[in-house]
Structure formats: C-alpha cells, structure tokens
Scaffold this active site. Structure first.
Site, short mmCIF file in Angstrom:
data_model
loop_
_atom_site.label_atom_id
_atom_site.label_comp_id
_atom_site.label_asym_id
_atom_site.label_seq_id
_atom_site.Cartn_x
_atom_site.Cartn_y
_atom_site.Cartn_z
N GLU A 26 61.18 -10.75 -21.83
CA GLU A 26 61.12 -11.97 -20.85
C GLU A 26 61.25 -11.37 -19.26
O GLU A 26 61.82 -10.44 -19.31
CB GLU A 26 62.24 -12.89 -20.93
CG GLU A 26 62.25 -14.20 -19.99
CD GLU A 26 63.30 -15.32 -20.50
OE1 GLU A 26 63.29 -16.18 -19.76
OE2 GLU A 26 63.93 -14.93 -21.41
N ASN A 71 62.89 -19.11 -20.99
CA ASN A 71 62.77 -19.98 -19.75
C ASN A 71 62.14 -19.82 -18.54
O ASN A 71 61.82 -20.60 -18.06
CB ASN A 71 64.51 -20.04 -19.21
CG ASN A 71 65.49 -20.57 -20.35
OD1 ASN A 71 64.90 -20.98 -21.41
ND2 ASN A 71 66.61 -20.81 -20.07
N ASN A 171 58.49 -23.29 -24.22
CA ASN A 171 59.83 -22.77 -24.64
C ASN A 171 61.09 -23.73 -24.59
O ASN A 171 60.93 -24.34 -23.42
CB ASN A 171 59.98 -21.41 -23.67
CG ASN A 171 61.52 -20.91 -23.95
OD1 ASN A 171 61.64 -20.15 -24.99
ND2 ASN A 171 62.45 -21.43 -23.24
N GLU A 172 61.75 -24.05 -25.59
CA GLU A 172 62.96 -24.74 -25.43
C GLU A 172 62.85 -25.98 -24.58
O GLU A 172 63.41 -26.39 -23.71
CB GLU A 172 64.31 -23.85 -24.76
CG GLU A 172 64.37 -22.73 -25.75
CD GLU A 172 65.75 -21.95 -25.28
OE1 GLU A 172 66.39 -22.59 -24.34
OE2 GLU A 172 66.13 -21.14 -25.96
N TYR A 243 72.03 -17.92 -30.88
CA TYR A 243 72.69 -16.87 -30.75
C TYR A 243 74.11 -16.93 -31.18
O TYR A 243 74.46 -17.95 -31.22
CB TYR A 243 72.69 -16.62 -28.98
CG TYR A 243 71.43 -16.46 -28.36
CD1 TYR A 243 70.59 -15.13 -28.34
CD2 TYR A 243 70.45 -17.35 -27.94
CE1 TYR A 243 69.59 -14.81 -28.03
CE2 TYR A 243 69.38 -17.08 -27.43
CZ TYR A 243 68.76 -15.73 -27.40
OH TYR A 243 67.56 -15.82 -27.04
N GLU A 291 63.77 -16.52 -31.26
CA GLU A 291 65.01 -15.82 -30.66
C GLU A 291 66.05 -15.76 -31.38
O GLU A 291 66.45 -16.77 -31.79
CB GLU A 291 65.09 -16.77 -29.06
CG GLU A 291 64.06 -16.63 -28.16
CD GLU A 291 64.66 -17.31 -26.54
OE1 GLU A 291 65.71 -17.11 -26.49
OE2 GLU A 291 63.59 -17.86 -25.87
N GLN A 351 66.76 -9.51 -26.47
CA GLN A 351 65.19 -9.14 -26.08
C GLN A 351 65.20 -7.66 -26.70
O GLN A 351 66.06 -7.39 -27.47
CB GLN A 351 64.87 -9.49 -25.01
CG GLN A 351 65.14 -10.85 -24.73
CD GLN A 351 64.62 -11.25 -23.07
OE1 GLN A 351 64.07 -10.40 -22.37
NE2 GLN A 351 65.02 -12.27 -22.54
#
Length: 506
Positions: A26, A71, A171-172, A243, A291, A351
C-alpha cells in the site's frame, strides 16, 4: 506430554491455491518509497527498485501482490501515477495524512512485479469514485490498443497490456473511517455493476467484493449477506481482513487467537452457502483473505502519530518489530489457511516491506528479514499441492479466547508430484516438550528430506539491523520415520517445525 495424528493419502481437503501465500503493498509509510523503490540507493537498479528487497521477495516465491491499497485506494486517482514522472501531481493522502508524490504508479508496479516474479492484484477506488473510473482503469491496463486509454498506455511506453487478471472492488467500504464509506446495500449494488462491466470486457477476469473489515464490526456478518445478495452472480471472491495482537502479554491466549481466524472463515463460509442456496445458484464464491498479520506492538502510538502530523512524505509508520513469539503465531495462521483451503483461495500478508511486514529496510542502508518471514517462506515454497485432512489428538488448555485449545497445531500438504509431504507443526506449550507420533497411512517408504525449526528460550527475541540473524530457522533434530511408518519424535516447547518427507508414489 504426548500427542498423535494421522495423515491418510485418501483423506484430502482441497487443492491449495498458491495465491494463499500472497502479500500486499500500500502507498503508506515506507512500504513503497524507501521500501521497494529508492532511486539513488547503492542497490537500486536503473528504475529505482531496490535489488536487495527484490532478492528477498523472490526468495519468498511470492505468487501474488495486492496494490495500491488499503485505505489509501479509497481516495486515489490512478491517473496521477501514469505518464512522465516530472509531470505527476503531488496529492494529499487522506487515509494516512501524508503527501503522495505519485513517483510510483501502476506501470512501475507492473515492472516491479515482473522483476519480483509475482502476479499483480489491483484494487480500484470505489470510495470517492465509481464505475466509469474503474472501467477506464481496466481499459488502460488490459486493452491491447486502438482506444483512448490503451493508446495512452502505449504512449507512456507500455505497448503490451498488463493483463491484470484479478481486481479488488474497493477496500473496507464497511468501515466508517473509509473515504466514501457506504451502506452494505449501496456498496453491494455498486460492486455488482462494476463487476458486471468488467466481465463484459473479459468474462475470465476475477473480482473480489469487500467483506467486513474485521469480525468485530457491528455489521458483521450481516454486511456479507447483504453485499452478496446484491453481487453473488457476478463476483468470484469476498474479501476478509483481520489483524492480531498480544496486548495482554499472554502467550497461550495469543496463540489461541488462530481459532478466531478459523471461526471467521467458517462463519463467512456459512453466509456464502446461505446466499448460494437462496439464489439457487450453481456458482461458488470463495474467500480472499487479502489483509492479515500481527499488528499491535506500536499500534496505539502510530494511531496517534499519523492523526496529528503535518502531511509528511513517506514517514515511518506501522514498522512493527516482530519476535519469535510472532513467528510461531504467524505459522499457526498459515496452518489455518491450509486447513481451510477449500474456502480460502487467496490470502495476502499485510504488508510486504516496512509496514507490518516480513522485510524491513533502512533508508539508504540495508534490508533484512524479520522472524515472520520464514514461516511464510516455507509455506509458499513447499505448501503447494493438496491439503491433507489432519486427524490429531492430544492435550489441550483453556484461555480467554477459547476452551480446549490443542497444544499441537498441525497442517500437511501432499505436493503435486505425489511423492513429497510438507508438514508444518507447532508445539504451543511454553514449558513442556511434546512426544509426537504421526501415522502416515497410504504413504510407503517415507523419509525425512528436510527438517527446520524455529525455537528459543526468549520468545521476545527479534532480528534487527545490527543482528539480522538472531531469529532464523535452524536444522531440526529429534524426529525420525519408524519401521511402522510413523513420523515420530519430540517437539521442544514453544517451537515451530517444517518437515519435508519423501514418500513412494501412489
């Protein structure tokens, strides 16, 4: 402490998609700038790519890399990153409050991907933008020529199309923090229309619709049901993110959090099955866990820093320093992906470089591997083939996260040649060795080809720029194949093991 397990050649789960060992880049922190791209560095190539980092990525045998966010992508104009570099605008990145110079864009990422020997997985902005911008992005990347966007790509020096096969539809979008946050119904409709348009261009393209940002969201799992209700017939995957951390400094509870990952996958698998049945569909939508990683060491501090700084350019951010404890836990998460390979076909460790990453760099200096690099490397190189259904029994423990957590964590993959088995084993106990017997049913003539272990008394030990090899795999011992055809021996406390066995073909 004693445990036993059975592997049977006929008891299989699914083919492990190699893309389950993917990663993510990212435009945040130093993931791109001074991570993979640093013109002027002594190890940079003619295009500014750090060759020391490329070497480490190639050694991971990385099958796919997601780009450019995250993001970041929800307010990104991909057009800012094409054309002559000296004409590219500098923009404010609203996600991480930084300045984006756009010195790296989709064409440079395509160049880097070829050097890294990995496949591109592109995310589009469905936060602040929509269908037409996404369609133009696709045309620029994939159409051979003779149209405005494809000819512009050729003008930029890329006559041949990039031929990107898999696309993330935003994304999200469920997250209120996201630029362009939408309700599930709004997003599901938009994602379906974009995916349909992409399939009109090329029906063989694959698309990934956004699932929940994590399994703690208030809208979970209703979000997935609503989005899939709108888009099931056109999309191929639903994305999940999660996460993990050990904020409590409770190692056994931390290790048990792999069970949360398993529950997450099982739950969304049930939602997929429900929508499939409701629609009387013959299509299968799979999971793209694009992710995942450990993220907690400096998370609170970083969260405050980026919200208050004054738009810096590529500042250090989320540069987690991983230890042995984290490596063992990451290995356990990978085991879950192997055991759920019937559902999870793509997964991206988030990442790849500097930002919550297996590889760290020093700007103008060296690059080095973190502890979590090695379980991913072993799995990516050897965990391809058919996942075997492991039947295991042994001692368990209770903790806050779950009850009856097994001390033994085991997965196994029969490789495509049918002559080798990769076994990934963990002893979660903090103080007891584990005597293990694995019955290899249907596998004759088994021999140990490789055995590597990660073990140590200090779970908090980690690699650094000064000591880059403090936590690395070492040659394992204490295991053998008995005359009865069992993999037998002892696994030390708090240890991870990769064992490669040769067996007779069926």
């Amino acid at each position: 402490m004693r445990a036993k397990a059975t592997l049977n050649r006929e008891f299989t789960i699914s083919t492990v998609d190699k893309r389950v060992y993917g990663s993510f880049l990212e435009h945040m922190g130093r993931a791109v700038y001074t991570g993979i791209y640093e013109p002027g560095h002594e190890k940079a190539d003619k295009d500014g790519f750090r060759t020391d980092v490329l070497d480490m990525v190639r050694e991971l045998d990385m099958p796919i890399v997601r780009y450019p966010g995250g993001n970041f992508v929800s307010a990104y104009h991909w057009e800012d990153g094409i054309g002559p570099r000296d004409q590219r605008p500098t923009r404010l990145d609203l996600a991480w409050r930084t300045r984006e110079t756009n010195q790296m864009g989709v064409n440079e990422f395509a160049d880097w991907s070829k050097l890294a020997k990995t496949e591109m997985m592109l995310a589009m902005n469905l936060g602040s933008r929509g269908l037409n911008d996404a369609r133009n992005f696709l045309e620029y990347c994939n159409h051979p020529g003779g149209t405005y966007w494809s000819d512009l790509r050729a003008k930029h020096g890329y006559k041949d199309p990039h031929n990107v096969r898999i696309w993330c539809l935003g994304n999200e979008i469920d997250g209120p923090w996201q630029v362009g946050h939408k309700t599930a119904a709004e997003y599901g409709h938009l994602a379906n229309e974009v995916s349909k348009a992409f399939k009109y261009f090329d029906k063989t393209l694959e698309t990934v619709v956004c699932g929940s940002s994590n399994d703690k969201m208030k809208s979970y799992p209703e979000w997935e049901a609503t989005v899939l209700e709108a888009s099931y017939d056109s999309v191929d995957y639903i994305s999940l993110h999660k996460y993990f951390g050990n904020e409590e400094n409770d190692t056994l509870n931390y290790y048990a959090k792999a069970i949360e990952l398993d529950r997450y996958i099982v739950t969304i698998g049930g939602v997929i099955d429900y929508i499939k049945a409701k629609k009387r569909s013959k299509r299968d939508v799979k999971i793209c866990f694009d992710e995942w990683n450990v993220w907690y060491h400096d998370r609170k501090e970083d969260d405050q820093r980026y919200k208050n700084w004054d738009w810096p350019e590529a500042p250090p951010l989320l540069e987690e320093l991983y230890n042995l404890e984290d490596a063992i836990f990451v290995a356990s998460l990978i085991n879950v992906f192997i055991r759920r390979s019937d559902r999870v076909k793509i997964a991206c460790m988030a990442q790849l470089v500097n930002v919550i990453a297996p590889i760290l760099t020093k700007a103008g200096g060296p690059a080095w591997r973190q502890s979590i690099y090695y379980p991913l490397q072993f799995a990516s190189k050897y965990g391809r083939g058919t996942a075997l259904n492991v039947s295991a029994s042994g001692p368990t423990y209770d903790c806050e996260v779950a009850q009856d957590v097994p001390y033994l964590d085991l997965s196994a993959v029969l490789q495509e040649d049918g002559k080798t088995i990769a076994v990934f084993a963990i002893n979660r106990s903090l103080d007891e060795a584990m005597d293990l017997d694995v019955d290899l049913q249907g596998f004759k003539g088994a021999k140990i080809l490789q055995h590597h272990t990660m073990v140590g008394d200090d779970l908090k030990a980690r690699n650094s720029v000064e000591d880059q090899n403090r936590i690395v795999p070492k040659a394992g011992s204490g295991l053998q194949v008995t005359d009865e055809g069992k993999l037998s021996g002892s696994l030390p406390a708090k240890s991870y093991h990769f064992i490669l066995l040769s067996v007779a073909a069926a």
